[in-house]
Design a protein around this motif. Structure first.
Motif, PDB file in Angstrom:
ATOM      1  N   LYS A  61       4.178  -0.706 -11.161  1.00 51.97           N
ATOM      2  CA  LYS A  61       3.230   0.187 -11.853  1.00 51.97           C
ATOM      3  C   LYS A  61       3.608   0.291 -13.326  1.00 51.97           C
ATOM      4  O   LYS A  61       4.779   0.420 -13.662  1.00 51.97           O
ATOM      5  CB  LYS A  61       3.272   1.579 -11.216  1.00 51.97           C
ATOM      6  CG  LYS A  61       2.320   2.569 -11.870  1.00 51.97           C
ATOM      7  CD  LYS A  61       1.712   3.505 -10.858  1.00 51.97           C
ATOM      8  CE  LYS A  61       0.507   4.231 -11.431  1.00 51.97           C
ATOM      9  NZ  LYS A  61      -0.266   4.877 -10.356  1.00 51.97           N
TER      10      LYS A  61
ATOM     11  N   ASP B 229      -1.998  -0.275  -9.053  1.00 51.76           N
ATOM     12  CA  ASP B 229      -3.217  -0.178  -8.247  1.00 51.76           C
ATOM     13  C   ASP B 229      -3.853  -1.547  -8.035  1.00 51.76           C
ATOM     14  O   ASP B 229      -3.569  -2.495  -8.761  1.00 51.76           O
ATOM     15  CB  ASP B 229      -4.230   0.741  -8.946  1.00 51.76           C
ATOM     16  CG  ASP B 229      -3.773   2.194  -8.905  1.00 51.76           C
ATOM     17  OD1 ASP B 229      -2.961   2.523  -8.015  1.00 51.76           O
ATOM     18  OD2 ASP B 229      -4.222   2.976  -9.763  1.00 51.76           O
TER      19      ASP B 229
ATOM     20  N   PRO C  74      -4.164  -4.623  -2.132  1.00 55.86           N
ATOM     21  CA  PRO C  74      -2.814  -5.059  -1.733  1.00 55.86           C
ATOM     22  C   PRO C  74      -2.768  -6.542  -1.363  1.00 55.86           C
ATOM     23  O   PRO C  74      -1.764  -7.206  -1.637  1.00 55.86           O
ATOM     24  CB  PRO C  74      -2.515  -4.200  -0.500  1.00 55.86           C
ATOM     25  CG  PRO C  74      -3.384  -3.004  -0.642  1.00 55.86           C
ATOM     26  CD  PRO C  74      -4.618  -3.467  -1.326  1.00 55.86           C
TER      27      PRO C  74
ATOM     28  N   ALA D 298       3.982   1.086  -7.034  1.00 56.16           N
ATOM     29  CA  ALA D 298       3.269  -0.180  -7.232  1.00 56.16           C
ATOM     30  C   ALA D 298       1.955   0.053  -7.978  1.00 56.16           C
ATOM     31  O   ALA D 298       1.350   1.122  -7.899  1.00 56.16           O
ATOM     32  CB  ALA D 298       2.983  -0.844  -5.893  1.00 56.16           C
TER      33      ALA D 298
ATOM     34  N   GLN E   6       2.203   1.794  -3.326  1.00 56.02           N
ATOM     35  CA  GLN E   6       1.169   2.328  -4.219  1.00 56.02           C
ATOM     36  C   GLN E   6       1.045   3.836  -4.050  1.00 56.02           C
ATOM     37  O   GLN E   6       0.945   4.582  -5.026  1.00 56.02           O
ATOM     38  CB  GLN E   6      -0.182   1.655  -3.913  1.00 56.02           C
ATOM     39  CG  GLN E   6      -0.276   0.211  -4.389  1.00 56.02           C
ATOM     40  CD  GLN E   6      -1.570  -0.455  -3.962  1.00 56.02           C
ATOM     41  OE1 GLN E   6      -2.108  -0.162  -2.891  1.00 56.02           O
ATOM     42  NE2 GLN E   6      -2.076  -1.369  -4.779  1.00 56.02           N
TER      43      GLN E   6
ATOM     44  N   ARG F 292       0.835  -1.206   0.000  1.00 54.48           N
ATOM     45  CA  ARG F 292       0.000   0.000   0.000  1.00 54.48           C
ATOM     46  C   ARG F 292       0.875   1.264   0.000  1.00 54.48           C
ATOM     47  O   ARG F 292       0.596   2.222  -0.724  1.00 54.48           O
ATOM     48  CB  ARG F 292      -0.926  -0.019   1.221  1.00 54.48           C
ATOM     49  CG  ARG F 292      -2.029   1.033   1.137  1.00 54.48           C
ATOM     50  CD  ARG F 292      -3.086   0.857   2.228  1.00 54.48           C
ATOM     51  NE  ARG F 292      -3.905  -0.334   2.033  1.00 54.48           N
ATOM     52  CZ  ARG F 292      -3.975  -1.354   2.884  1.00 54.48           C
ATOM     53  NH1 ARG F 292      -3.277  -1.325   4.004  1.00 54.48           N
ATOM     54  NH2 ARG F 292      -4.747  -2.390   2.629  1.00 54.48           N
TER      55      ARG F 292
END
Lengths: 201, 201
Positions: free
Chosen positions: A200, A158, A161, A156, A151, A148
């Motif tokens: 990501k 979406d 998690p 990271a 993110q 998280r």
DNA sequence: GTCTATACACTGATAGAC
DNA sequence: GTCTATCAGTGTATAGAC
């Protein structure tokens, strides 16, 4: 003949337990829980059949001790790395770099196999499945916050998690499986590939 | 009483084999090869013990037939999809979209479990390991060229196509494993996550 | 602490009745 | 085609000697 000191006795016991554990690790990894025999474990340990039962009450207990060690040591390793300084993404990367060689080579790769065996066919070992589910929950509890954080930092991808953690760990366990059948190929898989699940786009 | 026609006999046999196969699928998936018993398979099939041996020469043969079906049907499905029109990347995506639900839900998810069992503990079944290695080689032979094509089109990440295929398939097998222990989480894993292993960054 | 010998249960496979 | 009964082999676990 002087009697053995308590200290010496302790050492003999520790050595025997060590031998049994090492032998059991390789036998269970190779044959699975049901397929492994106490006879084979004793032989591979270089000890007599009866002695194994002197140190372990049952076959199930030998297996349980291996599963426990596998769980606890990987959990400890994970928590140590994830609690170090650095960005969330860096810590995840560092963990992957430890995980991949562990899962794919050396003695600890056997423990990944043991976990696989435990998860696929340990329904007959009383309480083991519940214990595994309980302890593996710790992975998710430790991983999810870090994911998280990654993110929020924009590193990271979406998504839930916990689902991402599941994907990450599934990938890892699957790799440990393939080492048996496509060793050279599996060993060429890099930590970066593992991280691509979380990265990501 | 008129004698049974050959056609009717054939139907009875097909039904019995069907029952045995279905029962064996669930028992092997649950207990593993060594842990599964012919008695349990017969009971779950609702047939007598002896009848199982009337249709299958041995326990190993029951298992082999399941493994074979799992292998051949997934290979056929893969080849069908990968040979359809479209860019390499699109075909890989289409396959993932079929694979994920198959591995995670329904009857075919059991076959993924069977493959897992076979790969982890079928050392005792003569010739099975070799057969699996032989047939799984087909996956790589079919996947690698498509991945290479996707790389040339700039869609797939660089790297040895066979290694990427290994990562892809490991991930998939690992997921099938986690369905047992974290069902809701595993089922939330998407085809996109699987594809992220191959996707160019 | 270490060993051998054995009790007891279970499993894979077969035989033979219906 | 379907069933029950049985054999031979193997596996876990225990007993008891050294």
């Amino acid at each position: 003949m002087s009697p053995r000191g308590e200290l010496q006795n302790e050492r003999m016991r520790a050595e025997a337990v060590e031998k049994i554990t090492a032998a059991a690790l390789s036998v269970f990894a190779e044959y699975g829980y049901a397929g492994a025999t106490m006879k084979r474990i004793a032989e591979r340990a270089g000890l007599s059949y009866g002695l194994v039962y002197h140190y372990f009450p049952s076959k199930a207990d030998v297996f349980r001790s291996l599963v426990d060690f596998a769980l606890e040591s990987t959990i400890a390793g994970m928590q140590m790395i994830l609690n170090q300084p650095g960005t969330a993404w860096e810590r995840l990367e560092r963990w992957s770099e430890v995980l991949i060689p562990n899962a794919l080579a050396g003695a600890s790769s056997r423990y990944f196999l043991i976990m696989l065996q435990a998860m696929t066919q340990a329904r007959t070992v009383p309480g083991l499945l519940e214990h595994i589910n309980e302890r593996t929950a710790v992975y998710f509890q430790a991983l999810a916050p870090v994911i998280r954080e990654a993110q929020q930092a924009g590193d990271a991808v979406d998504g839930d998690p916990e689902v991402l953690a599941t994907a990450f760990l599934s990938f890892l366990q699957g790799l440990a499986l393939f080492v048996f059948h496509r060793e050279e190929l599996a060993k060429s898989v890099t930590p970066e590939m593992l991280m691509s699940v979380l990265r990501k786009r």
